[in-house]
Motif scaffolding. Structure first.
Motif, mmCIF file in Angstrom:
data_model
loop_
_atom_site.group_PDB
_atom_site.id
_atom_site.type_symbol
_atom_site.label_atom_id
_atom_site.label_comp_id
_atom_site.label_asym_id
_atom_site.label_seq_id
_atom_site.Cartn_x
_atom_site.Cartn_y
_atom_site.Cartn_z
ATOM 1 N N LEU A 101 0.911 -1.070 -0.030
ATOM 2 C CA LEU A 101 -0.079 0.024 0.105
ATOM 3 C C LEU A 101 0.909 1.221 -0.356
ATOM 4 C CD1 LEU A 101 -2.920 1.199 -0.032
ATOM 5 C CD2 LEU A 101 -2.549 1.387 2.418
ATOM 6 N N LEU A 111 0.779 4.121 -2.559
ATOM 7 C CA LEU A 111 0.150 5.630 -2.080
ATOM 8 C C LEU A 111 1.308 6.480 -2.769
ATOM 9 C CD1 LEU A 111 -0.618 5.433 1.645
ATOM 10 C CD2 LEU A 111 -2.228 5.681 -0.523
ATOM 11 N N CYS A 131 -6.935 -0.635 2.026
ATOM 12 C CA CYS A 131 -7.034 0.179 3.138
ATOM 13 C C CYS A 131 -7.823 -0.360 4.266
ATOM 14 C CB CYS A 131 -7.381 1.550 2.889
ATOM 15 S SG CYS A 131 -6.368 2.203 1.607
ATOM 16 N N GLY A 181 -3.665 5.400 4.188
ATOM 17 C CA GLY A 181 -4.426 5.228 2.839
ATOM 18 C C GLY A 181 -5.624 5.615 2.779
#
Lengths: 783, 161
Positions: free
Chosen positions: A51, A55, A71, A89
């Motif tokens: 993640l 991002l 998320c 996130g």
């Protein structure tokens, strides 16, 4: 074989290593494919790392929506590292427009009620950043519970989350208002700051809350006093100022509570004076506090001495070497110039100096402020300064500056000659930037000043001879030369140097204008008409003029061609009437001032508060207030002629300026009391003889404003009356903008006109009602 | 505060914190326009400008622009202090911070910001407290990594995954 996924920093390294955009895209697409696969396979261990990478590429502008569900999973995980990344996130990818947004509500709820303090912190942070109205409703009670938790770390976050919730769902104020009293007792700066912010939000949202919180004014004053008088604190001081963030927030709340409230304002008076005099001014932190103090002083019911102190602080700011301080000084003074005009006037010279600022944000502000400071006593010197500025100012400020000068001249011109000179100067310096009605205004002004005809035409001729490129100037000059050409040739003007002009020179100049590629079609029209008028003003023979006119009879421009043909006809078939037709124009009447609704509406968008914050006067808004083109109907006066040539000859006199109003009926004054005067003027459109248009104008020469002015009228039964909406309901003192109102009277039977008026208004603090019959109506109004 | 943007002199976004709900498209548009506007400013100009109906406060630190959008009633000068405080926090955390630190540790930059501001408002005015909170969270994160990693490697070793 499990391919170990890239670490975040390695990916960043790789992306930055890409030499071209295409290469970067390739790297990212490849990695995103990995990430997608990893999400699909459900690798819980590395999910947070995947993640994080996602991002990062999201920040570079690449799509990341497939990470949304991840998320959720991360937030639901018990591991802190997962939660931390998951919540981050969520804040970046899961704003309230996303479908998945609501799904985090449950996780947040769990974390708020059962999580450790850091976890609660994460949940509160996310809730206050992206929490939708629905989420806020669901979680309000959870947050309320946290307000009373022992840990300051969580409490300070809970308070600010409450602020966000109230912004989203105002009804939640009911829940968050009661705890404020206790929270205000806090010593922890973070909680205190959050509480003050919360109370501010509550007060701004509801007048009831505002009244409720007035009682904490003494407490707030105490808190601020303690801050200001306490010594240096390593934890909270910035450049010798104790916790400026907290000070500013308290001052802001005091402003809201003290506004329009005598008692509260009085309670805070001393403290504000103390802060204003004792705060360190050498660095930005202190100045930030001072600025907020000044704004508060000016907005509440403070003592006169305190107000002067505040404006003087702004005056000192104007001299500060820090540009930012000068900027906020100019902005703040602009806000105050309407309400505290004389106090701001004291700093006029400093403001004018700021016109020379190289930074346009500052010089623009200085310009607006300078224009707002012009009044009848300083108009000459201010105009000089502004004209100087006009010559050298950056192009985007030219139009505003030019309009501003013209408007100021309009309002405060000490003499007509000065006014003409000023407009002339503006037209020569910045002719292309002036508004369209500047030409009409100037011609009207000159037309009305008979004693200055010779002077005007001489000056305009000289200006034109020098430069034929500035269109508004050329148009006015052409008009003048046409009208007053005889005075020009006499050369008898005492006020300027005697000018020896030959007839030939004048004609050559006008022809030059006609032929120049810089001249607009309208300008050419002016020039042609001027030439035509000169045919009666000049003593020599008119062959040259006749020639020019006939040449333009085949001009490609239709407008010009039409004029030329008409003038030609005038020469050939109606020469005997030429002198009468080309006589000097009668004095035109101005249309009344009207409020420009559009300008008002665009200003409404800027003013957000209902509180009486003085509006920012801007040159363009002031200009719109005076729409000087005459809108009422009225035929041009012309001698009676046969119908067919009459039609074209009417067009001849239809010059691009206000048509002369048909006013054979004299004006009457019908009412006067303590400086308030009501005049009636009449007009009768010839197409409808039974219709009489009455314009009622209310003027105020007294020292006090007239407000809530309403005028009602009644006529005998056989006559029809229609009252149109007035231009306003306030007539400011000292000859301020009058109110005008149109009355339409239909009297087909020619019955004797009787008019009864009822006036109600407030003047000198009293309400007045007057009912009377107008007994001096001229006979022509109904015969 | 409505939003805060950090971007480089080349216009590359390094951090974006939005405190108002906007679509991705709108955010991109705003970012693009604002970055262009701020980068066009000359170095000697003041830190404030009006943009749409917002006040923009920006300050350049080395190669990074820190740009905040505040509302009409907000105090510009205190916003400058907010920006400065954030830079100080980053500096203390990373030890003489530079743009690369923020690039390679962008998530930390967010975490620090979230301990200083909440919902667009200042939540903690003590530098010490902010840094302490970050320290504790980092520690917690380390611990939770270790907890996560250890069992797996043991299981792997004995062939049970």
């Amino acid at each position: 074989m499990v391919v170990p996924s890239l670490k975040l920093q390695d990916l960043i390294e790789e992306i930055r290593g890409a030499k071209t955009q295409a290469q970067e895209r390739e790297v990212i697409q490849k990695e995103c494919a990995h990430i997608r696969a990893s999400f699909r396979d459900g690798d819980p261990l590395h999910r947070h790392r995947q993640l994080a990478k996602l991002l990062y590429v999201h920040m570079l502008g690449y799509p990341a929506h497939f990470g949304q569900m991840e998320c959720l999973k991360l937030i639901a995980s018990p591991r802190f590292s997962d939660k931390r990344m998951g919540y981050l996130g969520a804040m970046l990818l899961l704003d309230e427009r996303q479908d998945a947004h609501l799904l985090i509500t449950n996780s947040i709820k769990n974390d708020l009620s059962q999580g450790s303090q850091p976890v609660q912190g994460l949940a509160l942070c996310t809730l206050s950043t992206v929490g939708s109205a629905e989420m806020c409703r669901d979680l309000a009670t959870e947050v309320e519970k946290l307000l009373l938790q022992p840990s300051p770390y969580v409490r300070k976050k809970a308070v600010l989350t409450a602020v966000h919730m109230i912004r989203k769902v105002p009804e939640l104020s009911n829940i968050f208002l009661p705890p404020c009293a206790q929270l205000l007792q806090e010593r922890h700066h973070g909680i205190l700051l959050g509480t003050i912010t919360l109370i501010t939000e509550l007060c701004e949202g509801s007048p009831a809350a505002l009244r409720h919180f007035r009682k904490v004014v003494p407490q707030l004053v105490e808190i601020l006093r303690t801050l200001v008088t306490s010594g240096y604190s390593a934890e909270h001081s910035i450049s010798g100022v104790s916790d400026p963030f907290l000070q500013v927030q308290i001052l802001r709340l005091l402003r809201i509570l003290g506004r329009n409230h005598e008692d509260s304002s009085e309670t805070m008076n001393d403290l504000l004076a103390q802060v204003a005099t004792n705060t360190e001014t050498s660095r930005n932190a202190g100045n930030a506090v001072l600025l907020e103090t000044v704004l508060t002083i000016m907005d509440i019911r403070s003592a006169a001495g305190l107000r002067v102190l505040a404006v003087n602080i702004l005056g000192r700011f104007l001299l500060n070497s820090d540009k930012n301080i000068r900027y906020v000084a100019l902005t703040s003074l602009l806000r105050l110039v309407q309400s505290d005009h004389s106090a701001v006037q004291r700093h006029r010279s400093t403001v004018v100096e700021c016109l020379q600022e190289p930074d346009t944000s500052l010089s623009r502000r200085a310009l607006e402020l300078s224009l707002a400071l012009v009044n009848s006593s300083n108009v000459r010197s201010m105009t000089r300064e502004l004209q100087g500025f006009l010559e050298s100012c950056p192009p985007d400020l030219r139009a505003d500056c030019a309009s501003g000068i013209l408007l100021a001249a309009e309002r405060f011109a000490p003499t007509k000659r000065w006014h003409i000179d000023t407009i002339l100067h503006v037209l020569t310096t910045a002719g292309t930037h002036v508004r369209d009605d500047a030409v009409a205004n100037l011609t009207q002004l000159i037309g009305g000043a008979q004693e200055l005809h010779a002077y005007s035409v001489c000056r305009l001729y000289s200006a034109l001879a020098e430069d034929i490129s500035q269109q508004p100037l050329v148009q006015v000059a052409a008009w003048c030369i046409g009208e007053y050409g005889d005075l020009l040739l006499e050369g008898s003007c005492e006020e300027t140097e005697p000018l020896q002009v030959e007839e030939e020179e004048v004609l050559v100049l006008l022809e030059k204008v006609l032929q120049s590629h810089m001249s607009l079609p309208a300008t050419r029209g002016y020039a042609l008409t001027a030439l035509m008028k000169l045919s009666t003003r000049l003593r020599g023979d008119n062959n040259r003029i006749r020639q020019v006119v006939s040449i333009y009879g085949s001009c490609l421009d239709v407008e010009l061609q039409q004029r030329a043909v008409e003038y030609n006809t005038l020469f050939r078939k109606y020469d005997h009437m030429r002198a009468a037709i080309l006589e000097k124009m009668p004095l035109m009447e101005r249309g009344g001032p009207q409020v420009d609704e559009e300008a008002e509406e665009s200003k409404e968008a800027r003013l957000s508060e209902a509180a009486p914050v003085p509006t920012e006067p801007q040159a363009s808004k002031l200009l719109d207030l005076l729409d000087l083109l005459d809108g009422t109907s009225g035929d041009s006066q012309h001698p009676p002629l046969d119908p067919s040539p009459g039609g074209t000859l009417v067009h001849l006199l239809d010059l691009p300026c206000a048509p002369p109003a048909l006013a054979p009926i004299p004006n009457v004054k019908v009412f006067e009391r303590e400086g308030l005067q009501l005049n009636l003027s009449f007009a009768r459109p010839s197409e409808i003889p039974a219709l009489l248009l009455i314009t009622a104008t209310a003027t105020n020469s007294s020292g006090s404003d007239v407000t809530h002015f309403v005028c009602q009228a009644a006529v005998p039964k056989s006559i029809q009356l229609q009252l149109q909406a007035p231009s306003g309901d306030t007539v400011p003192a000292q000859g301020g903008l009058p109110i005008t109102q149109l009355l339409r009277i239909l009297n087909p039977n020619k019955a004797p006109l009787r008019l009864k008026l009822r006036l109600t208004y407030n003047h000198f603090g009293q309400s007045v009602q007057e009912i009377f019959e107008v007994n001096n109506l001229p006979l022509e109004t109904w015969q | 505060m409505q939003f805060m943007l950090l971007f480089s002199r080349q216009g590359k976004l390094r951090l974006q914190k939005w405190y108002v709900p906007l679509s991705d498209k709108e955010k991109k548009k705003i970012t693009r326009e604002l970055v262009q506007t701020v980068l066009a400013r000359k170095p000697k100009m003041c830190s404030f400008l009006e943009w749409r109906d917002l006040k923009i406060v920006y300050k350049r630190y080395a190669s990074l622009y820190f740009c905040c959008a505040i509302e009409d009633q907000d105090n510009e000068l205190i916003t400058l202090e907010i920006i400065h405080r954030y830079v100080e926090l980053l500096d203390k955390y990373f030890g003489s911070v530079c743009e690369l630190d923020i690039i390679f540790n962008f998530e930390k930059a967010y975490f620090i910001l979230d301990e200083f501001l909440l919902g667009g408002e200042v939540q903690e005015t003590s530098k010490k407290n902010v840094l302490k909170a970050i320290e504790q969270a980092d520690l917690l994160q380390e611990v939770s990594y270790k907890e996560a990693e250890t069992p797996r490697s043991v299981l792997e070793e004995i062939g049970l995954t």
